[in-house]
Design a protein around this motif. Structure first.
Motif, short mmCIF file in Angstrom:
data_model
loop_
_atom_site.label_atom_id
_atom_site.label_comp_id
_atom_site.label_asym_id
_atom_site.label_seq_id
_atom_site.Cartn_x
_atom_site.Cartn_y
_atom_site.Cartn_z
N ALA A 137 52.41 95.66 41.85
CA ALA A 137 51.08 95.84 42.45
C ALA A 137 50.25 94.56 42.33
N ARG A 156 51.60 91.90 44.77
CA ARG A 156 51.27 92.20 46.17
C ARG A 156 49.78 91.95 46.44
N ASP A 170 50.07 98.92 55.81
CA ASP A 170 50.70 100.15 55.32
C ASP A 170 51.45 99.87 54.01
N ASP A 171 51.16 100.70 52.99
CA ASP A 171 51.70 100.47 51.66
C ASP A 171 53.22 100.42 51.64
N GLN A 172 53.85 101.34 52.35
CA GLN A 172 55.31 101.38 52.36
C GLN A 172 55.89 100.12 53.01
N GLN A 209 54.43 97.23 53.15
CA GLN A 209 54.15 96.11 52.25
C GLN A 209 55.15 96.06 51.10
N ARG A 210 55.46 97.23 50.55
CA ARG A 210 56.44 97.30 49.47
C ARG A 210 57.80 96.80 49.94
#
Length: 267
Positions: A168, A171, A181-183, A185-186
């Motif tokens: 985290a 990022r 979008d979090d997914q 970005q991950r």
């Protein structure tokens, strides 16, 4: 040895480059026929020697030499000109030497053998430079990363000097306030980590990156780095610090106060 030649005449640039190639064939030689471009190169790269023409239309070489000395005090400057009357003024700037055009190989040999400031030996294997712009070298050559964020990830982990950083946190550094979008970005972050590890493996130093669950760190003891060496009170590394640290990254400014205090640089 890293050398920069500055002359507004392209023919003179090429003539001096050819002569230097005969004297120091292993050297990296850059050329510039514009004053502003030469200053930019000087800020970005730690040249060992700069050969400056004295008479140029944009700015005379003596003024340019003074500016370059402000940027990198330990850099050797050699004035090159067809006008010997400038010799005294040049020497007042504490330049390393003064040679007349056309530069003969014997003159260059003597000049390079008697430089005012010692030239650092080329670092073999991995070397990380944090002072000025952040760059990574392998056997003296600049390492090219697949993406800018792969390089920035490596820079941030270098800055952390062995301390772990979470997924985290990293990022947040790489994307700041981006609401991607979090997914996605991950997934993108995982790709960046993979490409960094791939590059390090390619260089034969994959063991410097440690990963544990959702956190990452580098092993500083295995990384030759000017920042690390300066903080360990290495005299040569301390001299390389001129008040600039990882210039291309906004987050790196947080380190400047510590460096200025530790290295007695002032603010």
């Amino acid at each position: 040895m890293n050398i920069l030649i500055v002359d507004d005449e392209r023919t003179a640039l090429k003539d001096l480059e050819r002569a230097l190639r005969k004297v120091v064939p292993e050297a990296k030689v850059d050329m510039s026929d514009e004053v502003d471009a030469a200053l930019s190169l000087c800020r970005e790269y730690a040249y060992d020697v700069v050969f400056l023409d004295i008479r140029m239309p944009e700015k005379d070489g003596l003024s340019l030499a003074a500016e370059m000395k402000q940027i990198r005090p330990m850099m050797n400057i050699v004035m090159v000109t067809a006008y010997p009357q400038y010799a005294l003024d040049a020497m007042k700037l504490y330049v390393s030497d003064y040679i007349l055009k056309p530069a003969m190989t014997e003159d260059l040999k003597k000049t390079l053998a008697n430089l005012r400031n010692p030239v650092r030996q080329q670092q073999k294997g991995l070397y990380v430079r944090c002072f000025g712009n952040f760059e990574v070298f392998w056997n003296g050559e600049t390492v090219r990363f697949s993406r800018a964020k792969v390089k920035e990830l490596f820079a941030y982990l270098i800055d952390r000097k062995g301390s772990t950083s979470t997924n985290a946190e990293l990022r947040a550094i790489l994307w700041k306030d981006d609401v991607t979008d979090d997914q996605k970005q991950r997934k993108y972050f995982a790709q960046i980590v993979y490409e960094l590890r791939q590059k390090l493996e390619e260089l034969g130093c994959g063991d410097i990156l440690a990963q544990s669950r959702d956190s990452y760190a580098l092993i500083p003891e295995k990384i030759p780095c000017d920042y690390y060496m300066a903080m360990d009170r290495n005299a040569d590394a301390m001299l390389r610090y001129e008040g600039e640290y990882m210039n291309q990254y906004e987050w790196a400014v947080n380190r400047l106060g510590i460096l200025n205090k530790e290295l007695n640089h002032g603010v």
